[in-house]
Design a protein around this motif. Structure first.
Motif, PDB file in Angstrom:
ATOM      1  N   GLN A 163     110.121 -25.574  79.275  1.00 51.56           N
ATOM      2  CA  GLN A 163     110.019 -24.112  79.126  1.00 51.56           C
ATOM      3  C   GLN A 163     111.385 -23.443  79.248  1.00 51.56           C
ATOM      4  N   ASP A 219     113.374 -21.123  76.533  1.00 50.27           N
ATOM      5  CA  ASP A 219     113.811 -19.755  76.857  1.00 50.27           C
ATOM      6  C   ASP A 219     115.318 -19.602  76.688  1.00 50.27           C
ATOM      7  N   ASP A 254     116.024 -19.214  73.048  1.00 49.45           N
ATOM      8  CA  ASP A 254     115.716 -17.851  72.599  1.00 49.45           C
ATOM      9  C   ASP A 254     116.828 -16.882  72.986  1.00 49.45           C
ATOM     10  N   ASP A 255     117.326 -17.030  74.215  1.00 45.83           N
ATOM     11  CA  ASP A 255     118.395 -16.130  74.678  1.00 45.83           C
ATOM     12  C   ASP A 255     119.621 -16.240  73.781  1.00 45.83           C
TER      13      ASP A 255
END
Ligand SMILES: [Fe+2]
Ligand SMILES: [Fe+2]
Length: 395
Positions: free
Chosen positions: A119, A123, A126-127
């Protein structure tokens, strides 16, 4: 520059009595960007009357470009390039080991560091995508040139199950991971005051992603400790990734800190420190997680191909301030001058140690760009030199 050409001028236009100030502002902006439908029923006539005739999209853009120094543009362009590079490497990790990744064995090995690793990888990816997209969009909004590195997406993908077969900007298949950040952040010394730091663990020519399905079959179970040659190889690869995540993000933390000192515009400074803070956040997370590769119960894994061993950092001959794996918060260190008290800070932050050129040189030594063309190096180094040469100008 005419005052009514600036977006700020909008806030100085008095609202008509029947239109609340905020609504007037929103309506005016939406008219500028041509979203007339949005205005239905919210006092279009009154709001439209507030829009200065000269505030066209192109007029506003020209006014904003004039507000950015060449130095600010160079800083934003280099950071856009750095974020495209970060995005490229994180996407490779995410395709294989992210929460929706395609390589179950790699995901399982990463999960031995922490059950949330897949996860966190997704994330973080995505950042980075948002950082790159935002910086380029901001450059465009200010009438400045965006950065596009697509011509350099030429490096091969992993052949392991889960990896897309597309050209890459970065190499993760053989890395020299600099782990001196680990001992640096546990030290009271500062590289900006001349200190140097030993490697916590020497990781040379190690892959950080699985290379193929032959040596690391994607369905292999990953018990702790690993119970097969394939499982040991995959665990060493995942452990290497863990240290590489932290290496990349501590570099970002120092880079943004360094470049923030050269910014002129308050808005650009807001962008640089706000994204930079997230790089620090990433670093802190990965610093914690990679310690689990060198703590019980996982410590002791040896790569059957390279012989690299991940020892127990909490047991002799390791342990203590320099190695204890739960000492992940920065030790107060000397800063600015040696006669000042130690302070917990991001370090390094000087241009020669943390700036754009230093970052590209460090990534190059990491072998992140192994196989890239000389044109690639010329391009990113030109962007880096321009960013480092920026000077803060305050009117
Ligand atoms: Fe980033
Ligand atoms: Fe990052």
């Amino acid at each position: 520059m005419k005052k009514h050409n600036t977006p700020d001028a909008l806030s100085t236009v008095p609202a008509e009595p029947q239109v609340p100030a905020r609504e007037g502002l929103d309506s005016a902006w939406n008219r500028v960007v041509g979203r007339r439908a949005f205005l239905k029923g919210v006092g279009v006539t009154g709001a439209a009357a507030l829009v200065p005739a000269a505030l066209t999209t192109s007029g506003a853009m020209a006014a904003r470009k004039a507000a950015l120094t060449d130095g600010d543009v160079a800083i934003l362009q280099f950071l856009a390039a750095a974020e495209l590079i970060e995005t490229d490497l994180w996407q490779q990790y995410n395709e294989l080991g992210g929460v929706d990744g395609g390589n179950a064995s790699y995901q399982a090995a990463l999960s031995n560091l922490d059950g949330d690793m897949p996860q966190y990888i997704a994330d973080n990816t995505d950042d980075e995508m948002s950082h790159a997209a935002f910086l380029n969009a901001y450059l465009k909004s200010m009438g400045a040139e965006q950065v596009n590195l697509d011509a350099f997406r030429t490096l091969p993908s992993s052949k392991a199950t889960g990896a897309q077969q597309i050209g890459r900007l970065t190499n993760l298949q053989k890395l020299n991971v600099d782990t001196s950040w680990y001992t640096r952040y546990r030290s009271t010394q500062n590289p900006d005051l001349g200190a140097t730091f030993p490697q916590a663990i020497t990781i040379k020519n190690e892959p950080a992603i699985p290379l193929n399905d032959t040596e690391t079959p994607p369905g292999t179970s990953q018990p702790v400790p690993p119970d097969s040659t394939a499982a040991s190889r995959m665990q060493a690869i995942a452990n290497t990734a863990g240290f590489h995540f932290a290496y990349i993000e501590q570099g970002g933390a120092s880079l943004y800190t360094s470049l923030s000192l050269k910014v002129s515009s308050l808005e650009v400074l807001r962008i640089v420190v706000s994204i930079g803070g997230v790089e620090v956040d990433h670093f802190g997370l990965w610093h914690d997680k990679c310690g689990n590769a060198v703590a019980q119960p996982l410590a002791g894994v040896t790569d059957p191909k390279t012989g690299l061993t991940f020892p127990d950092f909490n047991a002799p001959p390791f342990g203590g301030e320099q190695f204890q794996t739960n000492l992940i918060l920065p030790e107060p260190a000397s800063f600015i001058r040696k006669n000042l008290p130690p302070v917990s800070v991001i370090r390094p932050s000087l241009t020669e140690n943390a700036g754009a050129v230093a970052t590209i040189e460090s990534f190059t030594a990491d072998l992140l760009f192994e196989g890239q063309t000389s044109q690639f190096f010329r391009t990113v180094m030109a962007l880096a030199r321009a960013a480092d040469a920026a000077e803060r100008r305050v009117h």
